[in-house]
Every structure is written in structure tokens, then in C-alpha cells.
Write a protein that holds these residues in place. Structure first.
Motif, PDB file in Angstrom:
ATOM      1  N   UNK A 137       0.877  -1.174   0.000  1.00  0.00           N
ATOM      2  CA  UNK A 137       0.000   0.000   0.000  1.00  0.00           C
ATOM      3  C   UNK A 137       0.907   1.215   0.000  1.00  0.00           C
ATOM      4  N   UNK A 138       0.675   2.148   0.896  1.00  0.00           N
ATOM      5  CA  UNK A 138       1.527   3.328   0.988  1.00  0.00           C
ATOM      6  C   UNK A 138       2.432   3.163   2.207  1.00  0.00           C
ATOM      7  N   UNK A 139       3.749   3.450   2.079  1.00  0.00           N
ATOM      8  CA  UNK A 139       4.616   3.470   3.268  1.00  0.00           C
ATOM      9  C   UNK A 139       4.759   4.937   3.692  1.00  0.00           C
ATOM     10  N   UNK A 140       4.159   5.275   4.853  1.00  0.00           N
ATOM     11  CA  UNK A 140       4.126   6.673   5.284  1.00  0.00           C
ATOM     12  C   UNK A 140       5.362   7.084   6.071  1.00  0.00           C
ATOM     13  N   UNK A 178      21.989  -2.556  13.917  1.00  0.00           N
ATOM     14  CA  UNK A 178      21.096  -3.717  13.802  1.00  0.00           C
ATOM     15  C   UNK A 178      20.626  -3.987  12.368  1.00  0.00           C
ATOM     16  N   UNK A 179      20.812  -3.007  11.455  1.00  0.00           N
ATOM     17  CA  UNK A 179      20.473  -3.222  10.030  1.00  0.00           C
ATOM     18  C   UNK A 179      19.007  -3.542   9.778  1.00  0.00           C
ATOM     19  N   UNK A 180      18.107  -3.038  10.616  1.00  0.00           N
ATOM     20  CA  UNK A 180      16.674  -3.257  10.379  1.00  0.00           C
ATOM     21  C   UNK A 180      15.974  -1.905  10.285  1.00  0.00           C
ATOM     22  N   UNK A 181      14.857  -1.913   9.552  1.00  0.00           N
ATOM     23  CA  UNK A 181      14.051  -0.694   9.440  1.00  0.00           C
ATOM     24  C   UNK A 181      12.616  -1.042   9.797  1.00  0.00           C
ATOM     25  N   UNK A 182      11.983  -0.196  10.622  1.00  0.00           N
ATOM     26  CA  UNK A 182      10.547  -0.346  10.872  1.00  0.00           C
ATOM     27  C   UNK A 182       9.819   0.570   9.905  1.00  0.00           C
ATOM     28  N   UNK A 183       8.722   0.044   9.310  1.00  0.00           N
ATOM     29  CA  UNK A 183       7.951   0.839   8.355  1.00  0.00           C
ATOM     30  C   UNK A 183       6.495   0.903   8.774  1.00  0.00           C
ATOM     31  N   UNK A 184       5.808   2.003   8.418  1.00  0.00           N
ATOM     32  CA  UNK A 184       4.378   2.171   8.736  1.00  0.00           C
ATOM     33  C   UNK A 184       3.604   2.291   7.438  1.00  0.00           C
ATOM     34  N   UNK A 185       2.515   1.498   7.284  1.00  0.00           N
ATOM     35  CA  UNK A 185       1.822   1.466   5.997  1.00  0.00           C
ATOM     36  C   UNK A 185       0.364   1.895   6.114  1.00  0.00           C
ATOM     37  N   UNK A 186      -0.245   2.108   4.933  1.00  0.00           N
ATOM     38  CA  UNK A 186      -1.622   2.598   4.900  1.00  0.00           C
ATOM     39  C   UNK A 186      -2.643   1.495   5.185  1.00  0.00           C
ATOM     40  N   UNK A 187      -2.285   0.212   4.923  1.00  0.00           N
ATOM     41  CA  UNK A 187      -3.316  -0.827   5.096  1.00  0.00           C
ATOM     42  C   UNK A 187      -2.782  -2.127   5.686  1.00  0.00           C
ATOM     43  N   UNK A 188      -1.426  -2.281   5.724  1.00  0.00           N
ATOM     44  CA  UNK A 188      -0.863  -3.559   6.170  1.00  0.00           C
ATOM     45  C   UNK A 188      -0.221  -3.480   7.548  1.00  0.00           C
ATOM     46  N   UNK A 189      -0.633  -2.516   8.368  1.00  0.00           N
ATOM     47  CA  UNK A 189      -0.026  -2.393   9.689  1.00  0.00           C
ATOM     48  C   UNK A 189       1.412  -1.908   9.605  1.00  0.00           C
ATOM     49  N   UNK A 190       2.213  -2.285  10.613  1.00  0.00           N
ATOM     50  CA  UNK A 190       3.630  -1.900  10.619  1.00  0.00           C
ATOM     51  C   UNK A 190       4.465  -3.162  10.438  1.00  0.00           C
ATOM     52  N   UNK A 191       5.716  -2.984   9.975  1.00  0.00           N
ATOM     53  CA  UNK A 191       6.574  -4.157   9.764  1.00  0.00           C
ATOM     54  C   UNK A 191       8.009  -3.830  10.157  1.00  0.00           C
ATOM     55  N   UNK A 192       8.790  -4.892  10.352  1.00  0.00           N
ATOM     56  CA  UNK A 192      10.239  -4.716  10.491  1.00  0.00           C
ATOM     57  C   UNK A 192      10.888  -5.459   9.333  1.00  0.00           C
TER      58      UNK A 192
END
Length: 1176
Positions: A314-317, A326-340
Motif C-alpha cells: 500500500x503506501x509506506x508513510x 542492527x540493520x533493520x528498518x521499521x515501516x508504517x503502511x496505509x493498510x498492512x499495519x507496521x513491519x520490520x
């Protein structure tokens, strides 16, 4: 709606257009991007970004008759016709011979035809082309058959429409063969659009320096080989290029003949970029989050994307890096919740779904406690959870929550921005879910909130009311309101070193930098073409900022100009108190900037541990902290190598940049050894050969059995089997083998084939190979070969060279490094150009690159560390820097810079002459600079004048209470000099330069008007000659024009004639034009009189004391198109590319490059007011 425009036969080749496409209608992309082919380096360069559309662009097309015109259509049913030369929208000047019209279509038809001019202008509907079975995604007219058109549909079918057969019958045609001719697997991602061109772009033909080999052989003695064919070429494709646009935002031009990319920009966002953040442990990696559903990680030195997330989110806001390494990124999206997302492994490792299907607008990973992640959403909750998904707190708000930020000082504090116009602060150490503080004051929704990294309890918030508010948590109050934006505020960023600097980005397309002590706006930039969403900087490079926008670009900025005095304090070795301080001192209104952050304290601590080399290290470390990305580390590594640093101290990534020549072969050899572990597979295969080839093969078999090796070789050559021929050729003789190798090399060069390399190396034809690479713009390859030869790895056969070897090879190496430097310089990367010169120990040219790129502070640091070899250039830079600081608040800085130059008496005199203070202040400055008082200077001037000593008389009058008395003395002397036939620049320049430092308030007095006009004219004329000597060709005509205009309009008596000026200008044009375009058909060679005139001009000039300053200035960013801020140059009447410089009337603009060159040869403003120009 998908509008589309006719006739995409691209007949104009050297410019091609990318349009950023989008599938989603509301947040589309608005810009047309133009790239043009730079013939010199055979590569595409960004030429312009044009924005006029307000909705997503859906189609684009060049006009077939006029190469300067194209049309674009967008999702709001708007069709715009553009003129490339003027880079603006136009709808008047488009005349097509075959009727002046554009066709466009959307959904399932009908086809509309818009006639732009003439008696029938207006939009007509095509009678038959309508009511198709499936939506049309693109269509093309037949290039030759009038009216024949093919439609491509979204379901994959084609409809061919032919009006001259049965009306209204649509036929589906297939290609004559059922299988494709050739398959190219270009990328894993799907195509977005494709267009095939059958005329290849004009390539520069490569000419070798040796005469063609076939002049002296008879037709029977040497076989003429066939051109090299790729497998599959029995029914080969026509030579063609495909322009490809991919779903992942890649754009490229693919050559189907050679199966290579001519140009490829591999990845890119195809949509709005909402957020950007630097990686905590690596300031060179920047992550971006976009509307296109992906996160991309960019290397900001090469400006390429190195990682991309799987997408389809969807959209990553919003995004947030994990703390540390740690080489990880947390992302926030318009319809799929958040992810790492684990960046290195390339996969999603966790998802958080507590907000359900509601959009998450912000995600924040705590950097004080790496187990906690906060998200805030349209459902009104700000949720804090641990990495394994355990919810710690759910903070309920009355409306959607758009932003949250962890306090940088207290790990249990978080602030939020809400749609109900309020900012809230929560304290996690209590079990209560009520906010600790609620701040009210904004008049519309609050978007982002940011805690100050340097001042405890201070936070800022940006709102749709167009303001930024600063809140003090300890006082419960709003302590400042920053007003200036004309639309909602989105991006917010505090500086991590200077506590009062705050940057904001807005939907009004601008970025503003604020001094929060008194709320003033220090700078506004208009370069983005749409809403600015994200702003970020890295703590270890606090003055490099990245911004991202709805125009789908990421831009990098240097904030160093805002704290320039600080840099000079470091250069002039000031006490630490003037460089580093605490926040209380720095926050006093009007106090000069001080560094209060972690990186500056770390540098000071490291320096305190050192016993030797402290000044060198201090200059290096601070310069790396201040300078923008892209090469300053590389530059300092090379400076250290030249200064004899031990190789064991080189950093790990040294081999990835520009290396010193003594390391190049060694590093590349070890790189090759690593690569040989990977097995290479040979690609073979072919097709059944016709009978003639069979016959020749049989003949060759017989010859070889009879021992006639040379005949066998010639037959093999004719069959194109060079490898077989060359492997047995030494059986004839080494001389024959070498001749055969050279023939093969010549053929491959003619075809521009990279396989030529081993042949040239084996026969030692280094120069030929270096020329081959250089002509194709492959300068890095050329450097590598030249250095290999210099180290004796390539045995150059002595029958080729009769003279000693090494000087010619080393000259070649220097020449190629110089070309590579010029390539970087033309690309707006002066620091990397300097690296190329340092790689071959050329400190003078390295300094010249930095000066021409206006990297003055960096040049002083590097020059000081290099010492003697760069001293002349360092002194010149210090002089230019001092001119930069000859302004109200910083005179003492200018004086301190000049005091670093050994022979500085006349320089300090100029500074004091120009200083506009009261008598007491002037005497004070005189004393600091070791000069006599005002009254003493007056007496010295009178006695020098009486003795007829012009220079001392002018100097002391300028330093006296009546500086205007210097004007008639100096000007009379200059006019006498110019009246003699064989005057030179040396005889007049020093006096004019000195006079130009007269205080501005005295020079513009009415009683001085005649002398002022004469001074301006003389400085203009001498400036024009200087500009010719320095090859500042863009301003030579402007300087001549300026001088002629002043001569026409003002009453003066000077030994210059307007006619003579135009004769000189024409002679310069004719003689320098011939160097540029000797092969132009329209070119008229200069007449004998013009040659004489031009050589007369050159004879008046003196040798430049510093090598390498010839050629135009080109500051970083000169090649980047600005968007919404279009300025027209008053020199050329054309749009300014890169930074613009405004003259003193506040309206007239010239490019910053032209302003710098003008100021170096003529100190006075082009407006003829007598004001000195200060663009440095």
C-alpha cells in the motif's frame, strides 16, 4: 483517465524524456524529466525537470516535425504542449505540416483529435474509433501510412485500425512468425512502458592515431574479415534501441545489437516520498519511504539505490531505523499495519497489526531503549510495544494521531501530534494512560512533533495552520511561533550541533531554516517541485541535510553557509571558546554560532589525546564534519598518502574511491584475485553454416595439413574464427602474429567492441587502448591501463617506440587523470576532481579544482595540510575567503584570514581601505593590521604624491580621511599607460585593483561621478581581458557589453573606443570558436586581421601564477535543475541552471557560476552602480 498523445516516433534523439508514472490517481506524479546525451562523455545527463501538471502524468510524446516541442497529458484531462528550449508550457508555436493536431484517448475511447491552430482549431471526435472491448493503455500512429493506427489494450490485445479498408472493421493481427526472434531478460521487475527506436543515437566515430592498415596491401594478401556477429544473427534484429521504463522506477536505454545498456538508472521511487532517515551507524546510507509501497536505501555518495524492500505494502508513510548497527528498518503502511524489514537479508521479519486496517502515519523506534517501538494511527491510538509484539501502552486520543517522537534525553518520554490541534506528552514510567502535558495553540491539525536533541524539555510541532510552534515542557508554554509557510507544515528537523537551528518543509514546496532564538527565517529554498515531507541529517555530518518530496526526488543540502564564521574560527586556529560551547551560551540572541553537540565534543576529546600533528587532524576532522558527502573523506585519504602516511592506516573502504596511483594496481590486483574464485562460464553455440563456409573450412583443413600455416590463418580470419588463427600464428613468426593481433584489434575498435582490450595489451599498444577508452568516455578504465603501463606490467614492444619509455607513459597517465578530473568537475563534483589530481601527486591542479568549484574553506584546510606544494594556491584562496567576509559582522575574520598569508601588507591595506566604520573604529583596525593611523596615512600620501610615486600615493590616500583623492591619481596613471601601444595588464592591474577597494559610500558620492564612471569602465575592460585569459567564455561578451554600455551612456574621457571593443570581441569569438567546432559546416575561419587582433590581446596578458585556474567555475549543484524557482539570467536571457545569484537591485539574477567568475576579474557589480560584488 489515461489520456494519450499521438505519434511516438522519436525523431529527435539526443534528448529523452522520462515521465514519472503512477497507478494511483490521487497522489500522482507531476514532473517531466529531460535527460540529454553529453557527446563528450557519451552519457546521459539530467537536463531539466518541468512541472506544470497538478495530477499524475499519463502520456507523453515528441512532435515529429519540431525537435523542441512535445506534449504531455495527465489524469485530470489536461493536455499540455511544451517547448524544450524555453523549458515552459506553450500552445502556440506548434506547426505540423500534415495538419496541426494532437490525438488523445482514454478508457475505451473515443479517440479525440485536437487541432491547435488554423481555421479548424478545436477538438473533434474520431467517428469510428470508439467502444472498444477493453481499456486502451497506449496507441501509435503508423509512421508512413496516413491514418493507420494501432491500439494496445489492458487485457494484452492489439486493435489495428485502418480507415482505407472496410470502415469500422477492427482486425487483430499477429506477427508472421509465431516465436520471438530473441528474448532479452532485462530485469526481474515488470515493464511499465517500452518504446523501440531503430535509428541508433549518433555515436562519435573513434579514430585511431595510426594510419589505416589496408593502404598498402593488395586485395589478395590479406583476408577481409566479416563483422563480428552475436549468436543468433542469421535472422538478426535490425540495429535497435529500446527505451524501457520498469515497475520499480528504473529507466534505461538498451542496445539490442550489443545487448548492453547504454544508460540505466536502476531503481527509483515512482511516487511521492513521505519520509527519509540516515542509518544511525553509517552517514552514507539514507532510507526513503514512498507512496509506491517500497522502502529504498540509497548510497548518497553515488546517489544510487542499494537495497529495496519487497513492496506491495500500500503506501509506506514513515520509517525508522533500528538503533546502532542492527540493520533493520521499521515501516508504517496505509493498510498492512507496521513491519520490520531486515535490510541485508531483504525480508520482512515481523509484522504488527494492533491498529487493524487503519493507516499508520508514523513509526518511531526508541534509540534509548532498542526494545521499544511506537506507532500512531488514524484510529486515534499511539501504541508502544516491545519487538516481540507485547503491547506496553495504548494511548487513546480524541482523533487521528499523525506524529510521535521519543525524547532524546529521557527514555520514558514520548510526544504526539493529533488531528484535534493539540500536542501531548506521555510518560511511560507510570501506569496511567493520561498525558502528562497537553499543549494547545495550533489552529489546525498537528502533524509532526520533534524533541530538541540539545535542549532538554524543548520540542517543536508543525501544523496545517502553516506555523511551527516551539514548546517548553518545563515552563508549560509555547515560547515561539515561526510563521512564514503558506501551506501545511510537514518535515521538521533540529540541528544536532547548533541548538537554535530548526528546518521545516511544507506543502508550499519550500524548505525554511529558522533561528528559533528570535524566530527569524534565515533561508528559504524553492527547489522542490511539490510538497516537502521528510527532512533528516546525520549526527556525524550535522550540516548535510536530506529532503524528500511529492516530486519523487531526494535532494541533499549543505547547511554550512549558515555557520560560516565558525568554520573560519577553526581555519584561523581560534581558541576553543569560539568554536565549542554550551547551549546556554549559544542560545543568547545574536550570539555567533557555537557547536554544542556530540560530534564536536568527540573531535575535541580525540585532539586533546594527541601530542603531534594536532592542527592537521583538527582541520581534517572538522572539515569532514562540515563538508557535504561525495568525496571529502576520499580527498583527505589522498592528502594523507601524499604526506607520507603509512599505508596500514588507510581506511577499509579506501579501495572503493579514487586511489593514489601507487595503490591502484595493487588494490585492483587483489580485487581480481578475489573475483577469480568465482568460476566464469563461457557462452557458446551457433547456427548451421551455409555451404560457402563449409568449403572454406575444408580448404583450411588441407592447408594446415600441408604446413601452410599463414594461408590457414587467413582463411580462419575470413571465417571470423580469429581465435584459431591467432593460436597458430606464432608458427609463422612472432612478427606475423603481432600484425594479426593488431588487425584484430583495429577491427574490434572500429566496432567499439570491449573485446579489443586483451589484444592491445598483448601487443603493448597502450596509447591506442587509452585513446579508445577516452573517446568512449570510459575514463576510469583509461586511468587503470595507463597506470598499469607506468608500473611496467604491460611490455610495450620497442619497435613501436624509439625514445625512452617512462616519461611518455607518465605523461599519458597524467593526461587521462586530468580528463577524468574534468569529467567529475563537469558533473558538479569538484571535490572528486581534486581527488583525481591528488592521485597523481598534482597538488596545484587539485587546489585549482576546489577553487573553481568554490569549495574555499575546504581548499584552505587541504592546502594548509599539503604545505609548500600548494602554498601559492592556498594564499589565493585565503584572499578570496577574506573578500567573502568583508561584510558588516565579520571584518575581524577577514583580517585574520589575510594575516595567515606571509606577504600581506598590501592585502591588509585593501581591507582597511574598504572598511566603513567611524574614525576610531578605522584606527583600531589599522592598528590590528599594523598600519599607520588615518592622519599619518594622509601625510605619507602627500609626500609620496609629491615624489611622483603612484602606488604608495594611491595606497595611503585610500587609507586617509579623504580616500577619494586617490581616484584621480590612479586613474590618470592607468589612462597614460593604456595610451601607449604596447601596454600590458601588469602595468595597470595592481593600481585598478587597489582603487576598487575605495569605500563604497565615498565612491558613490555625486562629486566622484566622473571618476567613478571611468573606474568602472577601466575595471570592466581589464576584466574582459582577464576573462579571456582565464577562458571564462560565458562572461566575456557580457563584460564587453557592460563596458560599451557605460562608454555610451556616461560622460567620460578614456582611451577606449566602442568600435575597437567590438572588433576585439569579434576577433576573440572567431579565434576561440575555431577551437571548439573545427568540423562545423557553417563555420567561417578567422580572418588574418582577426588573428592579429587576438594575438595582440594575448600579448598584453601575463602568465597566471597558479596553474589550472583556466576554464569556467562550476559549483556543486550547478547541473541540478531547480523546480519551482525559475530565474532568467540577465546576461543570457536564458533560464539559469543550478544556483542563481541576485544582484543588488534584488530582481536581476545571474548564475552563481557567472557571478563568481565576474567577481574574480571585475570586482564591481554588472549593474554599473559601483557596488562591489560578493558571491563567494
Amino acid at each position: 483517465t489515461n489520456g494519450h498523445v499521438t505519434d511516438l516516433h522519436w525523431c529527435y534523439w539526443h534528448l529523452f524524456v522520462q515521465v514519472k508514472m503512477s497507478q494511483v490517481k490521487q497522489v500522482g506524479l507531476l514532473d517531466v524529466i529531460l535527460s540529454s546525451l553529453d557527446h563528450r562523455y557519451n552519457e546521459f545527463k539530467l537536463r531539466a525537470i518541468m512541472s506544470e501538471h497538478k495530477k499524475t502524468i499519463t502520456a507523453i510524446s515528441w512532435c515529429p516535425q519540431n525537435p523542441e516541442v512535445f506534449a504531455s497529458a495527465s489524469a485530470d484531462n489536461l493536455l499540455i504542449i511544451w517547448n524544450v528550449a524555453e523549458q515552459k508550457a506553450t500552445t502556440s508555436c506548434w506547426c505540423w505540416n500534415a495538419g496541426d493536431s494532437v490525438a488523445f484517448v482514454s478508457h475505451r475511447g473515443p479517440l479525440y483529435i485536437w487541432t491547435i491552430s488554423g481555421p479548424d482549431s478545436g477538438v473533434a471526435v474520431h467517428k469510428e474509433a470508439h467502444s472498444f472491448l477493453s481499456d486502451i493503455c497506449l496507441f501509435r500512429w503508423h509512421p508512413l501510412k496516413k491514418g493507420k493506427v494501432v491500439f494496445g489494450h489492458t487485457d494484452g490485445s492489439l486493435s489495428i485500425f485502418q480507415p482505407d479498408s472496410q470502415v469500422g472493421v477492427l482486425r487483430i493481427w499477429n506477427v508472421s512468425r509465431a516465436t520471438p526472434l530473441d528474448n532479452f531478460k532485462l530485469k526481474k521487475t515488470g515493464f511499465h512502458a517500452l518504446h523501440v527506436l531503430n535509428s541508433p543515437p549518433a555515436k562519435k566515430s573513434f579514430s585511431t592515431n595510426s594510419p589505416s592498415k589496408n593502404h598498402y596491401t593488395s586485395s589478395t594478401s590479406e583476408a577481409v574479415p566479416p563483422p563480428t556477429l552475436s549468436q543468433n544473427q542469421a535472422f538478426s534484429l535490425p540495429p535497435g534501441h529500446a527505451v524501457c521504463c520498469f515497475m520499480d522506477g528504473g529507466v534505461g536505454l538498451y542496445d539490442m545489437g550489443t545487448k548492453k545498456w547504454d544508460f540505466l538508472r536502476d531503481l527509483g521511487h515512482v511516487e511521492t516520498i513521505f519520509d527519509c532517515k540516515f542509518k544511525p551507524d553509517d552517514p552514507n546510507l539514507l532510507a526513503t519511504a514512498s507512496f509506491d509501497g517500497t522502502i529504498k536505501v540509497w548510497d548518497i555518495n553515488t546517489l544510487t539505490a542499494v537495497y529495496t524492500s519487497p513492496g506491495n505494502e500500500g503506501v509506506v508513510y514513515s520509517l525508522s531505523w533500528a538503533p546502532g548497527d542492527l540493520n533493520c528498518i521499521a515501516g508504517a503502511t496505509s493498510r498492512n499495519g507496521a513491519f520490520i524489514w531486515d535490510v541485508k537479508k531483504g525480508k520482512m521479519i515481523t509484522r504488527f497489526n494492533e491498529h487493524g486496517k487503519n493507516g499508520i502515519f508514523c513509526v518511531a523506534w526508541s534509540h534509548k531503549d532498542s526494545k521499544r517501538i511506537a506507532t500512531c494511527s488514524g484510529d486515534g491510538f499511539c501504541i508502544i510495544r516491545t519487538l516481540d509484539g507485547k503491547v506496553l501502552h495504548k494511548y487513546k486520543h480524541p482523533a487521528a494521531v499523525f506524529g510521535c517522537d521519543w525524547s532524546q534525553n529521557n527514555k520514558d518520554m514520548i510526544a504526539t501530534g493529533c488531528e484535534d490541534k493539540n500536542v501531548r506528552v506521555y510518560y511511560l514510567a507510570t501506569s496511567s494512560d493520561q498525558p502528562l502535558k497537553v499543549f494547545t495553540g495550533h489552529t489546525a491539525k498537528v502533524f509532526h512533533v520533534r524533541w530538541s536533541p540539545l535542549r532538554e524539555g524543548i520540542l517543536c510541532s508543525g501544523s496545517d495552520d502553516g506555523t511551527v510552534r516551539i514548546w517548553d515542557y518545563t515552563q508549560d508554554a509555547c515560547i515561539n511561533v515561526l510563521s512564514g509557510h503558506t501551506a501545511p507544515v510537514r518535515g521538521l528537523m533540529w540541528n544536532t550541533e547548533v541548538p537554535y537551528l530548526l528546518t521545516s518543509g511544507s506543502w508550499d514546496y519550500t524548505i525554511r531554516v529558522w533561528d528559533t532564538r528570535d524566530g527569524t527565517c534565515l533561508d528559504t529554498v524553492y527547489d522542490h517541485g511539490a510538497d516537502v515531507y521528510g527532512l533528516t541529517c546525520h549526527p556525524s555530518r550535522p550540516f548535510t541535510m536530506a529532503s524528500c518530496s511529492r516530486d519523487s526526488t531526494v535532494r541533499l543540502w549543505s547547511l554550512t553557509p549558515l555557520i560560516a564564521p565558525l568554520v573560519v574560527n577553526i581555519l584561523t586556529d581560534h581558541s576553543w571558546d569560539d568554536i565549542i560551547g554550551n547551549t546556554d551560551r549559544a542560545m543568547v540572541p545574536g550570539a555567533p554560532p557555537l557547536l554544542c553537540g556530540k560530534i564536536s565534543k568527540d573531535i575535541k576529546q580525540e585532539l586533546d589525546k594527541l601530542s603531534s600533528d594536532v592542527r592537521m587532524k583538527k582541520l581534517r576532522w572538522f572539515s569532514e564534519c562540515f563538508s557535504p558527502p561525495g568525496g571529502s573523506h576520499n580527498l583527505w585519504d589522498l592528502v594523507a598518502v601524499i604526506n607520507g602516511q603509512d599505508d596500514s592506516l588507510l581506511p577499509q573502504n579506501y579501495g572503493q574511491g579514487i586511489m593514489h596511483m601507487k595503490h591502484l594496481v595493487r588494490f585492483k590486483t587483489s580485487e581480481a584475485q578475489e573475483l577469480t574464485i568465482v568460476k566464469m562460464s563461457k557462452f557458446g553455440g551457433g547456427i548451421g553454416a551455409p555451404s560457402k563456409e563449409e568449403r572454406l573450412k575444408n580448404a583450411a583443413e588441407i592447408h594446415i595439413r600441408l604446413g601452410q600455416i599463414q594461408r590457414y590463418c587467413e582463411l580462419m580470419v575470413e571465417l571470423g574464427e580469429w581465435e584459431k588463427a591467432l593460436s597458430v600464428a606464432p608458427g609463422v613468426s612472432m612478427k606475423y602474429w603481432k600484425k594479426l593481433m593488431q588487425r584484430r584489434a583495429d577491427q574490434l575498435m572500429q566496432e567499439g567492441n570491449d573485446d579489443v582490450i586483451p589484444y592491445c595489451i598483448a601487443t603493448g599498444e597502450v596509447k591506442k587502448l587509452v585513446n579508445f577508452f577516452t573517446s568512449r568516455g570510459q575514463l576510469k578504465e583509461a586511468v587503470l591501463v595507463a597506470q598499469g603501463a607506468c608500473e611496467g606490467n604491460i611490455h610495450v614492444f620497442h619497435l613501436l617506440f624509439s625514445y625512452p619509455l617512462s616519461p611518455s607513459l607518465s605523461r599519458m597517465l597524467h593526461r587521462v587523470c586530468k580528463e577524468l578530473a574534468e569529467w567529475y568537475f563537469q558533473d558538479g563534483r569538484a571535490v572528486l576532481a581534486a581527488c583525481c589530481h591528488l592521485a597523481v601527486d598534482n597538488a596545484e591542479l587539485a587546489m585549482a579544482s576546489l577553487i573553481r568549484g568554490n569549495e574555499l574553506e575546504l581548499a584552505v584546510c587541504v592546502g594548509t595540510v599539503l604545505g609548500e606544494s600548494a602554498s601559492k594556491a592556498t594564499h589565493y584562496v585565503l584572499e578570496l575567503l577574506a573578500r567573502k567576509y568583508m561584510t558588516t559582522a565579520t571584518w575581524d575574520l577577514a583580517a585574520r584570514l589575510l594575516q595567515m598569508i606571509p606577504d600581506n601588507e598590501i592585502l591588509l591595506a585593501k581591507l582597511c581601505a574598504f572598511y566603513p566604520g567611524s574614525s576610531a573604529e578605522i584606527n583600531d583596525l589599522h592598528e590590528k593590521c599594523g598600519l599607520p593611523t588615518l592622519e599619518e596615512c594622509k601625510e605619507l600620501a602627500e609626500s609620496a604624491h609629491a615624489e611622483g610615486k603612484v602606488l604608495p600615493a594611491v595606497k595611503y590616500y585610500l587609507l586617509s580621511p579623504e580616500p577619494e583623492k586617490a581616484l584621480p591619481i590612479g586613474i590618470t596613471y592607468v589612462k597614460e599607460q593604456l595610451s601607449s601601444p604596447d601596454w600590458t595588464m601588469d602595468s595597470v592591474y595592481h593600481i585598478l585593483d587597489l582603487l576598487s577597494y575605495i569605500r563604497t559610500d565615498r565612491l558613490i558620492l555625486p562629486k566622484c561621478s566622473e571618476e567613478r564612471n571611468e573606474l568602472l569602465i577601466l575595471c570592466g575592460y581589464i576584466g574582459a581581458l582577464f576573462a579571456i585569459g582565464r577562458q571564462y567564455s560565458s562572461i566575456v561578451p557580457a563584460l564587453y557589453e557592460y563596458t560599451s554600455q557605460l562608454l555610451k551612456r556616461r560622460e567620460v574621457v578614456v582611451p577606449l573606443q566602442i568600435e575597437q571593443l567590438s572588433v576585439e570581441l569579434e576577433a576573440w569569438r572567431a579565434c576561440t570558436y575555431s577551437l571548439k567546432v573545427a568540423d562545423d559546416a557553417l563555420y567561417n575561419p578567422p580572418s588574418e586581421a582577426q588573428k592579429r587582433e587576438y594575438s595582440q590581446l594575448l600579448s598584453r596578458m601575463s602568465e597566471e601564477p597558479i596553474k589550472g585556474l583556466e576554464g569556467p567555475d562550476y559549483v556543486t549543484g550547478s547541473n541540478l535543475p531547480s523546480h519551482s524557482d525559475v530565474q532568467i539570467s540577465c546576461f543570457t536571457g536564458l533560464r539559469i541552471q543550478g544556483p542563481a545569484f541576485f544582484l543588488e537591485d534584488g530582481k536581476s539574477a545571474i548564475s552563481l557560476n557567472d557571478a563568481l567568475m565576474w567577481a574574480k576579474v571585475n570586482p564591481f557589480s554588472p549593474l554599473g552602480t559601483g557596488i562591489r560584488l560578493n558571491p563567494f
